[in-house]
Design an enzyme around this catalytic site. Structure first.
Site, short mmCIF file in Angstrom:
data_model
loop_
_atom_site.label_atom_id
_atom_site.label_comp_id
_atom_site.label_asym_id
_atom_site.label_seq_id
_atom_site.Cartn_x
_atom_site.Cartn_y
_atom_site.Cartn_z
N GLY A 45 -73.14 17.10 -38.17
CA GLY A 45 -72.12 18.01 -37.65
C GLY A 45 -72.29 19.43 -38.12
CG ASP B 205 -74.81 24.59 -42.64
OD1 ASP B 205 -74.11 24.46 -43.66
OD2 ASP B 205 -75.96 25.05 -42.66
CG LEU B 206 -68.62 21.80 -43.66
CD1 LEU B 206 -67.91 20.84 -44.61
CD2 LEU B 206 -67.66 22.26 -42.56
CG HIS C 238 -66.59 22.84 -25.84
ND1 HIS C 238 -65.35 23.32 -25.46
CD2 HIS C 238 -66.37 22.09 -26.96
CE1 HIS C 238 -64.43 22.88 -26.30
NE2 HIS C 238 -65.03 22.14 -27.23
CG ASP D 40 -65.14 19.21 -33.12
OD1 ASP D 40 -66.24 18.61 -33.10
OD2 ASP D 40 -64.86 20.04 -34.00
#
Length: 282
Positions: free
Chosen positions: A87, A89-90, A109, A164
């Site tokens: 997911g 990359d924080l 999206h 999401d």
């Protein structure tokens, strides 16, 4: 000018660091490779388990555009190193998250939609950890084949976020609403075997066998009538929300389109001549 051993050491270190920086800069965040009619897209940030940053989103968009070519008849999406994709990359949120909605609309999206828009089979070869939006992207593919080392962790709820990138849409379709709630709201880690039992993945193989098995399945699908597969995908996408009457009409319309393809004519001819068909994806 004579260099001292200290100066030489400093220069060597400087050159080594410069070479390493150049190597990292030269690494593509996403790599593509063709084998016949099969295109393999590899997410390539292995040092962070292929977490998404802005550059990787741009590179994936370009790779998915390449996947749309007519001579590409099946697509594999996989990850480099130990992870499939974990997911976001924080580290990009280190200072401030900013407008997450705008970030999703501008990158996630578009790429999820591009995967679903491909009029050909797309296989996720899940080689390792899939987490957060990485699960969403895997579930956006038509099939998922997992390594025994793969794991699936929704992760969103663990940091106070909601799923999401289509996660709620795809996971619910795969496992049903009750199980989707259980999984997405608990953040529970699924092993590859559990993901197979739940229907998230269709097959689990030994880690070393994953690339070959994914290519084998992709090759089999690439040899089929590509236009018919693409239209079948569209029908399946609509099936969950259409009435029976609407679905019957969509089937009639796309069946009419299918009869106008070269592959339909080849399929009928091969059947009548009692031979194997030679589909060309046209």
């Amino acid at each position: 000018m004579k260099l001292t051993s200290v100066t030489r050491g400093k220069l060597a270190t400087r050159y080594r660091l410069a070479a390493e920086s150049f190597r990292l800069a030269a690494m593509a965040e996403v790599e593509t490779a063709r084998e016949g009619a099969v295109l393999t897209i590899t997410l390539n940030r292995p040092d962070v388990l292929n977490a998404f940053n802005a550059a990787m989103h741009r590179a994936l968009a370009a790779a998915l555009k390449e996947a749309g070519r007519d001579d590409v008849r099946a697509v594999i999406i996989t990850g480099a190193g130990r992870g499939f994709c974990v997911g976001q990359d924080l580290s990009e949120f280190r200072d401030e998250a900013g407008d997450i909605g705008a970030r999703l609309r501008g990158s996630y999206h578009a790429n999820v939609t591009a995967i679903r828009a491909l009029e050909k089979p797309v296989i996720a070869a899940v080689n390792g950890a899939a987490a957060g939006a990485g699960i969403s992207f895997a579930c956006a593919c038509d099939l998922r084949i997992a390594s025994e080392q793969a794991t699936f962790v929704p992760a969103f709820v663990n940091i106070g976020l909601v799923p999401d990138s289509g996660g709620t849409f795809f996971v619910t379709r795969l496992v049903g609403q009750a199980r989707a709630f259980e999984w997405l709201c608990s953040g529970r880690r699924l092993t590859a075997a559990e993901a197979h039992e739940w229907g998230v993945v269709s097959e689990v193989v030994e880690p070393k066998a994953l690339p070959a098995r994914a290519h084998e399945v992709a090759g089999q699908l690439a040899a089929l009538p590509t236009r018919a597969i693409g239209m079948t995908k569209r029908l399946l996408d609509r099936a969950a929300t259409s009435t029976l009457g609407e679905q019957l009409e969509w089937e009639a319309q796309l069946q009419t389109a299918a009869t106008k393809t070269e592959d339909f004519r080849e399929g009928v001819a091969a059947f009548l001549e009692k031979r194997e068909p030679d589909f060309r994806g046209r």
